[in-house]
Scaffold this motif. Sequence first.
Motif, PDB file in Angstrom:
ATOM      1  N   LEU A 175       0.829  -1.204   0.000  1.00  0.00           N
ATOM      2  CA  LEU A 175       0.000   0.000   0.000  1.00  0.00           C
ATOM      3  C   LEU A 175       0.866   1.257   0.000  1.00  0.00           C
ATOM      4  O   LEU A 175       0.538   2.244  -0.669  1.00  0.00           O
ATOM      5  N   ALA A 176       1.974   1.225   0.723  1.00  0.00           N
ATOM      6  CA  ALA A 176       2.876   2.377   0.743  1.00  0.00           C
ATOM      7  C   ALA A 176       3.479   2.613  -0.638  1.00  0.00           C
ATOM      8  O   ALA A 176       3.617   3.763  -1.081  1.00  0.00           O
ATOM      9  N   ARG A 177       3.827   1.534  -1.320  1.00  0.00           N
ATOM     10  CA  ARG A 177       4.384   1.696  -2.665  1.00  0.00           C
ATOM     11  C   ARG A 177       3.321   2.187  -3.639  1.00  0.00           C
ATOM     12  O   ARG A 177       3.619   2.983  -4.543  1.00  0.00           O
ATOM     13  N   LEU A 178       2.083   1.760  -3.453  1.00  0.00           N
ATOM     14  CA  LEU A 178       0.997   2.275  -4.282  1.00  0.00           C
ATOM     15  C   LEU A 178       0.825   3.773  -4.063  1.00  0.00           C
ATOM     16  O   LEU A 178       0.603   4.531  -5.020  1.00  0.00           O
ATOM     17  N   ALA A 179       0.947   4.221  -2.832  1.00  0.00           N
ATOM     18  CA  ALA A 179       0.879   5.655  -2.543  1.00  0.00           C
ATOM     19  C   ALA A 179       2.015   6.395  -3.243  1.00  0.00           C
ATOM     20  O   ALA A 179       1.821   7.492  -3.781  1.00  0.00           O
ATOM     21  N   ASP A 180       3.205   5.787  -3.252  1.00  0.00           N
ATOM     22  CA  ASP A 180       4.335   6.373  -3.981  1.00  0.00           C
ATOM     23  C   ASP A 180       4.009   6.489  -5.469  1.00  0.00           C
ATOM     24  O   ASP A 180       4.352   7.490  -6.117  1.00  0.00           O
ATOM     25  N   LEU A 181       3.358   5.466  -6.007  1.00  0.00           N
ATOM     26  CA  LEU A 181       3.037   5.467  -7.434  1.00  0.00           C
ATOM     27  C   LEU A 181       2.037   6.573  -7.768  1.00  0.00           C
ATOM     28  O   LEU A 181       2.147   7.228  -8.807  1.00  0.00           O
ATOM     29  N   ALA A 182       1.069   6.788  -6.877  1.00  0.00           N
ATOM     30  CA  ALA A 182       0.104   7.874  -7.104  1.00  0.00           C
ATOM     31  C   ALA A 182       0.806   9.226  -7.115  1.00  0.00           C
ATOM     32  O   ALA A 182       0.505  10.095  -7.942  1.00  0.00           O
ATOM     33  N   LYS A 183       1.769   9.418  -6.214  1.00  0.00           N
ATOM     34  CA  LYS A 183       2.527  10.673  -6.185  1.00  0.00           C
ATOM     35  C   LYS A 183       3.388  10.818  -7.440  1.00  0.00           C
ATOM     36  O   LYS A 183       3.523  11.915  -7.992  1.00  0.00           O
ATOM     37  N   LEU A 184       3.979   9.701  -7.891  1.00  0.00           N
ATOM     38  CA  LEU A 184       4.755   9.734  -9.126  1.00  0.00           C
ATOM     39  C   LEU A 184       3.873  10.113 -10.304  1.00  0.00           C
ATOM     40  O   LEU A 184       4.270  10.917 -11.162  1.00  0.00           O
ATOM     41  N   ALA A 185       2.677   9.562 -10.357  1.00  0.00           N
ATOM     42  CA  ALA A 185       1.742   9.906 -11.429  1.00  0.00           C
ATOM     43  C   ALA A 185       1.407  11.395 -11.403  1.00  0.00           C
ATOM     44  O   ALA A 185       1.364  12.057 -12.457  1.00  0.00           O
ATOM     45  N   GLU A 186       1.190  11.933 -10.226  1.00  0.00           N
ATOM     46  CA  GLU A 186       0.893  13.362 -10.103  1.00  0.00           C
ATOM     47  C   GLU A 186       2.049  14.199 -10.630  1.00  0.00           C
ATOM     48  O   GLU A 186       1.846  15.168 -11.372  1.00  0.00           O
ATOM     49  N   ARG A 187       3.276  13.837 -10.251  1.00  0.00           N
ATOM     50  CA  ARG A 187       4.455  14.597 -10.694  1.00  0.00           C
ATOM     51  C   ARG A 187       4.663  14.491 -12.199  1.00  0.00           C
ATOM     52  O   ARG A 187       5.101  15.451 -12.836  1.00  0.00           O
ATOM     53  N   THR A 188       4.372  13.324 -12.744  1.00  0.00           N
ATOM     54  CA  THR A 188       4.635  13.080 -14.154  1.00  0.00           C
ATOM     55  C   THR A 188       3.517  13.617 -15.045  1.00  0.00           C
ATOM     56  O   THR A 188       3.716  13.833 -16.238  1.00  0.00           O
ATOM     57  N   GLY A 189       2.341  13.848 -14.477  1.00  0.00           N
ATOM     58  CA  GLY A 189       1.204  14.307 -15.271  1.00  0.00           C
ATOM     59  C   GLY A 189       0.480  13.164 -15.935  1.00  0.00           C
ATOM     60  O   GLY A 189       0.045  13.266 -17.083  1.00  0.00           O
ATOM     61  N   LEU A 190       0.346  12.052 -15.223  1.00  0.00           N
ATOM     62  CA  LEU A 190      -0.337  10.878 -15.746  1.00  0.00           C
ATOM     63  C   LEU A 190      -1.425  10.444 -14.771  1.00  0.00           C
ATOM     64  O   LEU A 190      -1.266  10.553 -13.552  1.00  0.00           O
ATOM     65  N   TYR A 191      -2.525   9.941 -15.311  1.00  0.00           N
ATOM     66  CA  TYR A 191      -3.599   9.408 -14.493  1.00  0.00           C
ATOM     67  C   TYR A 191      -3.454   7.897 -14.363  1.00  0.00           C
ATOM     68  O   TYR A 191      -2.941   7.236 -15.264  1.00  0.00           O
ATOM     69  N   LEU A 192      -3.960   7.345 -13.253  1.00  0.00           N
ATOM     70  CA  LEU A 192      -3.876   5.917 -13.001  1.00  0.00           C
ATOM     71  C   LEU A 192      -5.234   5.245 -13.143  1.00  0.00           C
ATOM     72  O   LEU A 192      -6.225   5.670 -12.533  1.00  0.00           O
ATOM     73  N   ASN A 193      -5.271   4.206 -13.941  1.00  0.00           N
ATOM     74  CA  ASN A 193      -6.363   3.236 -13.935  1.00  0.00           C
ATOM     75  C   ASN A 193      -5.867   2.078 -13.079  1.00  0.00           C
ATOM     76  O   ASN A 193      -4.955   1.349 -13.467  1.00  0.00           O
ATOM     77  N   ILE A 194      -6.443   1.936 -11.886  1.00  0.00           N
ATOM     78  CA  ILE A 194      -5.988   0.908 -10.949  1.00  0.00           C
ATOM     79  C   ILE A 194      -6.895  -0.311 -11.076  1.00  0.00           C
ATOM     80  O   ILE A 194      -8.052  -0.291 -10.656  1.00  0.00           O
ATOM     81  N   THR A 195      -6.374  -1.343 -11.701  1.00  0.00           N
ATOM     82  CA  THR A 195      -7.114  -2.593 -11.873  1.00  0.00           C
ATOM     83  C   THR A 195      -6.693  -3.562 -10.776  1.00  0.00           C
ATOM     84  O   THR A 195      -5.505  -3.793 -10.562  1.00  0.00           O
ATOM     85  N   GLY A 196      -7.663  -4.120 -10.079  1.00  0.00           N
ATOM     86  CA  GLY A 196      -7.343  -4.901  -8.892  1.00  0.00           C
ATOM     87  C   GLY A 196      -7.722  -6.368  -8.959  1.00  0.00           C
ATOM     88  O   GLY A 196      -8.231  -6.864  -9.973  1.00  0.00           O
ATOM     89  N   LEU A 197      -7.452  -7.056  -7.849  1.00  0.00           N
ATOM     90  CA  LEU A 197      -7.831  -8.450  -7.619  1.00  0.00           C
ATOM     91  C   LEU A 197      -7.148  -9.420  -8.566  1.00  0.00           C
ATOM     92  O   LEU A 197      -7.641 -10.529  -8.807  1.00  0.00           O
ATOM     93  N   GLY A 198      -5.994  -9.041  -9.118  1.00  0.00           N
ATOM     94  CA  GLY A 198      -5.298  -9.901 -10.060  1.00  0.00           C
ATOM     95  C   GLY A 198      -4.809 -11.200  -9.428  1.00  0.00           C
ATOM     96  O   GLY A 198      -4.371 -11.229  -8.271  1.00  0.00           O
TER      97      GLY A 198
END
Length: 380
Positions: A117-140
């Motif tokens: 979960l902490a790494r997912l939070a990092d990824l959301a912040k990275l997306a914000e900095r990069t200017g990209l939106y996340l489609n988070i697909t789960g339950l894989g």
Amino acid sequence: MTARRHDFRIPMISLAVCASLASLCWAAGDKGLERIRVSDDGRHFVGAESGRRFIAWGVNYDRDDDGRLLEDYWQDEWPTVVEDFGEIKALGANVVRIHLQLGRFMKTPQEPDKASLARLADLAKLAERTGLYLNITGLGCYHKQDVPAWYDAMNESERWDVQARFWEAVAKTCAQSDAIFCYDLMNEPILPGGDKVETDWLAGDFAGKHFVQRIALDLAGRSREEVARAWVDALVAAIRKHDARSMVTVGVIPWAMTWPKAKPLFYSDEVGENLDFVSVHFYPERGEIDKALTALAVYDVGKPLVIEEMFPLRCSLNEMDAFIDGSRQIADGYISFYWGKTAEEYSREPHDIKAMLIRGWLEYFQTKTPDILDTPSRRD
């Protein structure tokens, strides 16, 4: 429907052009990303505050070129992920679809994995900095060997409870980020047919990965619509406990390609009330672009429609372009693939047919960006 044809023999694109294309992507500059929502008329995507039309033009970032899933390397090789997001941005994309494995996010049936979960939070912040939106697909459960034994042994009700806890944890982690484009409940969920009772939650494999998953093994006297509606509503309710803003969808197999009279299940009136937009996966066959467009039209149900997976796997690049152009009247987004290597890197493998195919597609994707992002897909 007759689709246009083009001849794409594309030269390598300079870094200056890359930067120009990337600037077309939706971002609010120094102010950060603007949250995306469904328009007031329910037909397309807009910025939450500006109301400006948004077309999703993105990639699935599900694995690297060696077949490793994102969660196999995002803890130890975080700089690789950062670099890949920069490369995705340079392609002209504005959405990145990631795939989260349940076994990596649930340590036990009740306990989420804090490190993931902490790494997912990092990824959301990275997306914000990069200017990209996340489609988070789960339950894989893409790697069957990584599925927890306790999860595989559960009955339907117990399994759904764990899935709800997964989504509660993910939504709580991401709720405050404007970089969340959507939550995709599960990749390609299916149900048993008729009175058949299944024994395996996973359905087949493709290149060693299980992309299709059952949400029930036995209808037990219920209709398919009743089961699908109960499952969708339970998981959406779990998300809404923590995130009332972000859109929710579910990526489905286009059964209308196989059975032309097939009707949408998850996007039927009986099931899809709480799904914000349609996500469907298309890999058109060679010589059957018109058939694919006819099948796609089945999913035009009055909500925004995203072709959440697309790639010229079974058709030529020219035919794939014809499919995209032929769908522009009804599609509000397109998501292809990026596997951690640039077109330039693939060009160093001139005798590898797979590398040549992916290189050509990446170059096409980049060249196509201005046409997609400058022109609304659904005509008013």
